[in-house]
Design a protein around this motif. Structure first.
Motif, PDB file in Angstrom:
ATOM      1  N   ALA A 413      60.623 -26.086  11.029  1.00  0.00           N
ATOM      2  CA  ALA A 413      60.128 -25.426   9.818  1.00  0.00           C
ATOM      3  C   ALA A 413      59.213 -26.371   9.027  1.00  0.00           C
ATOM      4  CB  ALA A 413      61.296 -24.964   8.944  1.00  0.00           C
ATOM      5  N   VAL A 414      59.645 -27.597   8.860  1.00  0.00           N
ATOM      6  CA  VAL A 414      58.854 -28.529   8.048  1.00  0.00           C
ATOM      7  C   VAL A 414      57.547 -28.878   8.781  1.00  0.00           C
ATOM      8  CG1 VAL A 414      59.822 -30.774   8.755  1.00  0.00           C
ATOM      9  CG2 VAL A 414      59.130 -30.434   6.403  1.00  0.00           C
ATOM     10  N   GLN A 415      57.641 -28.944  10.100  1.00  0.00           N
ATOM     11  CA  GLN A 415      56.436 -29.206  10.905  1.00  0.00           C
ATOM     12  C   GLN A 415      55.414 -28.073  10.710  1.00  0.00           C
ATOM     13  OE1 GLN A 415      58.136 -29.688  14.825  1.00  0.00           O
ATOM     14  NE2 GLN A 415      57.044 -31.599  15.185  1.00  0.00           N
ATOM     15  N   SER A 416      55.874 -26.847  10.841  1.00  0.00           N
ATOM     16  CA  SER A 416      54.949 -25.705  10.701  1.00  0.00           C
ATOM     17  C   SER A 416      54.337 -25.684   9.310  1.00  0.00           C
ATOM     18  CB  SER A 416      55.672 -24.366  10.888  1.00  0.00           C
ATOM     19  OG  SER A 416      56.384 -24.366  12.058  1.00  0.00           O
ATOM     20  N   ALA A 417      55.166 -25.946   8.302  1.00  0.00           N
ATOM     21  CA  ALA A 417      54.670 -25.890   6.919  1.00  0.00           C
ATOM     22  C   ALA A 417      53.568 -26.932   6.697  1.00  0.00           C
ATOM     23  CB  ALA A 417      55.823 -26.114   5.943  1.00  0.00           C
ATOM     24  N   ALA A 418      53.802 -28.139   7.188  1.00  0.00           N
ATOM     25  CA  ALA A 418      52.813 -29.202   6.981  1.00  0.00           C
ATOM     26  C   ALA A 418      51.536 -28.915   7.776  1.00  0.00           C
ATOM     27  CB  ALA A 418      53.405 -30.552   7.391  1.00  0.00           C
ATOM     28  N   VAL A 425      54.877 -32.485   3.823  1.00  0.00           N
ATOM     29  CA  VAL A 425      55.986 -31.696   3.274  1.00  0.00           C
ATOM     30  C   VAL A 425      57.289 -32.440   3.487  1.00  0.00           C
ATOM     31  CG1 VAL A 425      57.183 -29.467   3.302  1.00  0.00           C
ATOM     32  CG2 VAL A 425      54.719 -29.558   3.747  1.00  0.00           C
ATOM     33  N   LEU A 426      58.050 -32.581   2.410  1.00  0.00           N
ATOM     34  CA  LEU A 426      59.376 -33.208   2.466  1.00  0.00           C
ATOM     35  C   LEU A 426      60.391 -32.111   2.178  1.00  0.00           C
ATOM     36  CD1 LEU A 426      60.611 -36.488   0.785  1.00  0.00           C
ATOM     37  CD2 LEU A 426      61.742 -34.327   0.291  1.00  0.00           C
TER      38      LEU A 426
END
Ligand SMILES: NC(=O)C1=CN([C@@H]2O[C@H](COP(=O)(O)OP(=O)(O)OC[C@H]3O[C@@H](n4cnc5c(N)ncnc54)[C@H](OP(=O)(O)O)[C@@H]3O)[C@@H](O)[C@H]2O)[C@@H](O)CC1
Ligand SMILES: Nc1ncnc2c1ncn2[C@@H]1O[C@H](COP(=O)(O)OP(=O)(O)O)[C@@H](O)[C@H]1O
Ligand SMILES: [K+]
Length: 520
Positions: A413-418, A425-426
């Motif tokens: 999820a954090v990978q996709s968001a960034a 994104v943290l």
């Protein structure tokens, strides 16, 4: 090449990568049986230390139950069983699978030939003092069904110490998701390299105390599979400390050590502004300016006499209406801006204003809620400089509901968001995960639930802003600074919890422990 131990402590692999790495070792003719023997020998030595064969003098042997699955995880457990038997433990094996892999089957025969009892009924193991879980490791791909599921539930209900080999049986190696049911381990010995599942929040209730067993996988094989730059890394003390602005150059001045603008607080949330500012203070930033609603100005001055407090016009609800900087100052006077804690959602215009600036920007709390209202991706497209977003799970869902679900796989999820926003994104949590826009991820492997308390995130925002401002003149990647801030923040929580218990780490106290982490 870095020191092996440091390199190994940073690497995180998926099940597929681990299989590829092992595949290279076997292709080079390391016999599978020899590797199993080596791995199990290392596990056995650790078990001997944790639970000795005769823990209480004159009170008999330790009774250990060995749970054997059909694959090589079961094979590992059987080698451990044999060694424990030779060292004086009273060993009992539970093996209920009709079909075992060849090597596992051979070890089972040999264990039985030594007189180690083997049962298909779990009840025969009910008086064991502790258990070794070798049901499933890397090879588990589908959900566990009955009768094995009820076996696992039964063992969990006995509340005896359980040592899991490689992974608690039932956890997905990558997502840490429970596949049907899972062993709740007391200890887990992760074999060779850290598997991604160990760093996923949803796995933490099952893993217990996690330990890496380094069985000398050649680093060349790791690097060949990870292609030199591991995509997912654990943050270590060494990497975190390496980006701190220490030591300072002897000849410097306050503006060379970074000028941070904090924008935070409202009549309703005054404390958040103080906590954010105290986090920034602990970063050592050269100059700190804090924009707050006019009515909070005196309060901030009294807590932070060294800071420049900028009182701003207020909305009717007591939020900052717009930024009113002192004469001859504009946003380009600052090296970084951190914006959000305590703003309320009435501070929309100020968030819009900082987003259009060309300064490094941290957005947190209501800064993120306002960003979500403005439209995350189109709004961030306007950014020219680095942006760091620091959402907790709820804020993440508001920002990225159409991109990724952090409840399923936080790392993905954090990978996709960034990658889709171009921001760093943290994603906050028990195992905070950070991604840069290229999809490289850093995970904070140690923290404490003592931090699950209002205001501790505000402290992180200030600390991070202060570090970013200081790094502005140095060639340090933004994501490395973010990782350092996450590490520092959680280590302060750990230190405070050690001294004051997990109940004693309020956010103000946390700010006082930040300096102790780096001065130790
Ligand atoms: N490889 C190496 O070199 C080294 C490996 N090592 C050790 O080996 C472990 C990996 O071994 P592994 O690949 O044999 O897999 P493992 O986790 O034991 O289980 C797979 C078996 O479970 C079965 N199965 C799967 N799901 C199921 C379900 N839901 N319900 C029921 N059955 C299910 C599946 O059967 P299948 O579905 O394929 O018929 C298969 O037979 C690794 O974690 C480490 O401990 C170390 O010694 C170091 C060197
Ligand atoms: N269970 C936990 N274990 C470790 N750290 C946690 C846990 N829960 C929360 N944290 C950390 O505490 C902080 C909470 O931040 P946040 O939710 O923004 O709180 P607030 O907005 O009240 O300041 C984050 O840094 C998060 O990673
Ligand atoms: K296991």
């Amino acid at each position: 090449m870095q020191d092996r131990q440091e390199y190994i402590s940073q690497v995180v692999v998926t099940a597929e990568q681990m299989r590829d790495i092992e595949g290279r070792i076997f292709a080079a003719k390391m016999p599978v049986a020899a590797l199993m023997e080596k791995v199990a020998g290392l596990i056995f030595r650790r078990i001997q230390v944790i639970i000795p064969p005769y823990p209480i003098p004159d009170q008999g042997k330790s009774r250990v139950g060995i749970l054997v699955g059909p694959g090589h995880n079961g094979g590992d457990a059987l080698v451990v069983a044999r060694e424990l038997h030779f060292r004086g433990y009273e060993v009992r094996i539970y093996s209920a699978f009709s079909k075992l892999k060849e090597l596992t089957s051979q070890h089972l025969h040999y264990a039985q030939s030594l007189g180690i009892p083997c049962y298909q009924e779990l009840t025969q193991l009910s008086d064991c003092d502790f258990f070794i879980d070798g049901l499933f490791g890397l090879g588990l791909e589908k959900a566990i069904a009955n009768p094995i599921a009820s076996t696992i539930n039964q063992i969990n209900n006995w509340h005896k110490p359980i040592i899991s080999i490689d992974l608690p049986s039932g956890l997905h190696t990558d997502t840490g998701e429970v596949l049907g049911t899972a062993i709740r381990a007391t200890y887990t010995f992760c074999l060779g390299l850290w598997k991604l599942g160990f760093l996923q929040d949803q796995a933490l209730d099952y893993i217990g105390k996690a330990e890496l067993i380094d069985f000398d996988i050649p680093l060349a094989d790791v690097q060949a599979v990870l292609q030199d730059a591991p995509q997912i890394k654990r943050i270590t003390k060494a990497t975190a400390l390496s980006t701190l602005p220490l030591p300072r150059p002897p000849v410097t001045h306050k503006y060379k050590e970074g000028h941070l603008l904090l924008i935070c607080g409202s009549r309703r949330y005054a404390g958040g502004a103080i906590l954010t500012a105290l986090g920034a203070r602990a970063s050592g930033v050269g100059m700190l300016s804090i924009a707050v609603p006019e009515s909070l100005k005196q309060l901030l001055v009294s807590h932070l006499p060294e800071a420049l407090i900028i009182g701003c016009p207020e909305t009717e609800t007591g939020a900052i209406a717009h930024l009113q900087l002192p004469e001859k100052t504009d946003l380009s006077s600052f090296n970084a801006i951190a914006c959000g804690p305590g703003l309320t959602k009435d501070a929309t215009s100020i968030v819009e204003q900082v987003i259009t600036s060309d300064r490094s920007l941290v957005l947190d709390a209501d800064g993120l809620n306002i960003l979500a209202q403005l439209g995350t991706i189109p709004t961030l497209k306007k950014r020219q400089a680095a942006t760091v977003l620091t959402p907790h799970t709820g804020e993440f869902q508001r920002l990225f509901h159409d991109i990724a679900d952090p409840k399923e796989d936080r790392v993905k999820a954090v990978q996709s968001a960034a990658m889709q926003t171009g921001a760093v994104v943290l994603l906050k949590g028990a195992r905070t995960a950070i991604s840069n826009p290229q999809g490289f991820v850093w995970i904070n492997p140690e923290s404490t639930p003592a931090l699950a308390r209002g205001g501790s995130g505000d402290v992180l925002t200030g600390l991070l802003g202060g570090l970013l401002a200081q790094a502005a003149t140095k060639q340090i990647a933004v994501e490395d600074i973010v990782a350092t801030a996450a590490w520092w923040h959680s280590q302060a929580g750990i230190l405070a919890a050690q001294e004051r218990t997990e109940l004693g780490v309020d956010a103000l106290t946390l700010t006082q422990y930040l300096m102790k982490v780096v001065s130790n």
